[in-house]
Design a protein around this motif. Sequence first.
Motif, PDB file in Angstrom:
ATOM      1  N   GLN A   1      35.944  40.570  32.511  1.00 32.97           N
ATOM      2  CA  GLN A   1      36.232  41.059  33.867  1.00 32.97           C
ATOM      3  C   GLN A   1      35.267  40.467  34.886  1.00 32.97           C
TER       4      GLN A   1
ATOM      5  N   MET B   1      39.237  38.991  40.035  1.00 31.37           N
ATOM      6  CA  MET B   1      40.195  38.568  39.006  1.00 31.37           C
ATOM      7  C   MET B   1      41.607  39.030  39.361  1.00 31.37           C
TER       8      MET B   1
ATOM      9  N   CYS C   1      39.934  45.339  40.972  1.00 22.59           N
ATOM     10  CA  CYS C   1      39.941  43.956  40.482  1.00 22.59           C
ATOM     11  C   CYS C   1      39.557  42.963  41.572  1.00 22.59           C
TER      12      CYS C   1
ATOM     13  N   VAL D   1      45.687  42.570  34.413  1.00 21.45           N
ATOM     14  CA  VAL D   1      45.561  41.210  34.939  1.00 21.45           C
ATOM     15  C   VAL D   1      46.152  40.197  33.945  1.00 21.45           C
TER      16      VAL D   1
ATOM     17  N   TYR E   1      49.359  37.633  34.652  1.00 24.18           N
ATOM     18  CA  TYR E   1      49.412  36.188  34.408  1.00 24.18           C
ATOM     19  C   TYR E   1      50.609  35.827  33.530  1.00 24.18           C
TER      20      TYR E   1
ATOM     21  N   PRO F   1      41.844  36.785  32.569  1.00 24.19           N
ATOM     22  CA  PRO F   1      40.736  36.331  33.411  1.00 24.19           C
ATOM     23  C   PRO F   1      39.700  35.554  32.613  1.00 24.19           C
TER      24      PRO F   1
ATOM     25  N   GLU G   1      44.307  30.741  38.555  1.00 18.72           N
ATOM     26  CA  GLU G   1      43.048  31.432  38.809  1.00 18.72           C
ATOM     27  C   GLU G   1      42.126  30.471  39.551  1.00 18.72           C
TER      28      GLU G   1
END
Length: 316
Positions: free
Chosen positions: A21, A25, A55, A76, A80, A289, A315
């Motif tokens: 984390q 993120m 986040c 997260v 993605y 992440p 990212e």
Amino acid sequence: MELGQLLQKRVGLLFPGQGSQHVGMGQRVHQLSEAARRIFVQAEEILGLPLRRLCFEGPAEELADTANAQPAILTVSLAYLEALRERLRELGASLQPSMVAGHSLGEFTALVAANALRFEDALRLVRERGRLMREVSQERPGGMAAVIGLERDALEEVCREASELGLVVVANDNSPGQLVISGEEQALQRAMELAQRRGAKRVVRLGVMVASHSPLMERVAHALAEMLARIPLREPEIPIVANVTGRILSTVEEIRRELACQVAQPVQWTTSVREMTNRGVTTFLEVGPGQVLTGLVKKIQRDVEAYSMRDLGLES
């Protein structure tokens, strides 16, 4: 790397665990993808937590709280995954991974990806898993540390010596040359000092405020087993490699046992990645992440490709 190139490869999806984390993120993928935004909204509705604020803005201490970090990383990672699926649909294709695996917490994400566990159930499970782990840690404070460049036998001897001050064990086999120790605070600190004296190249405290994958978490394992007995599970649609054994999970009962006991058992990540390559995976994609697992894969199996969400432009 172009996403379309993945369609010609035997891909293994990897999902990261706690410690990955960081504030910010998921913000980029949230901006880029409607499918990712839906995942965040759904997670917030299920848990009643301001996950996007946590986040994207932090504060880091609140995000690192294990009861927050676990559902945040799961959310997260799945954002993605949905963004990847959305992009491939636009190309007239679909994501067809050969296998999936997740490191620790990431195993829950992998099971959602394999359609063996529902997203809403996974969220509630990891939120409670994190809360219980925090509770144990408040009673017996501890943490984890990566030890680089020390043989396992030597590190186990270090842990035995440090155990005069409390519980500390070798927890995870992350890659050749990188092991993780886990335990109570004083014993962990002593083991870190001894490891450096015995010739470790580096000893790094991890961003995890609990002694995961150690006997300290047995109480959490029992509570998870009771929860999992009430949750509907399905056989995975994609082969999934287990943390505890480094072998394929096939049945619902195997999944229940794995998800309960892995919190108190070591993660056999080196074995897991090698099992995937032995079964034909040639390209690994870290869906979540950070790039921790991408780096570990390159140390475990030098003749495969490994990419993160940053490599795909999702990212920053």
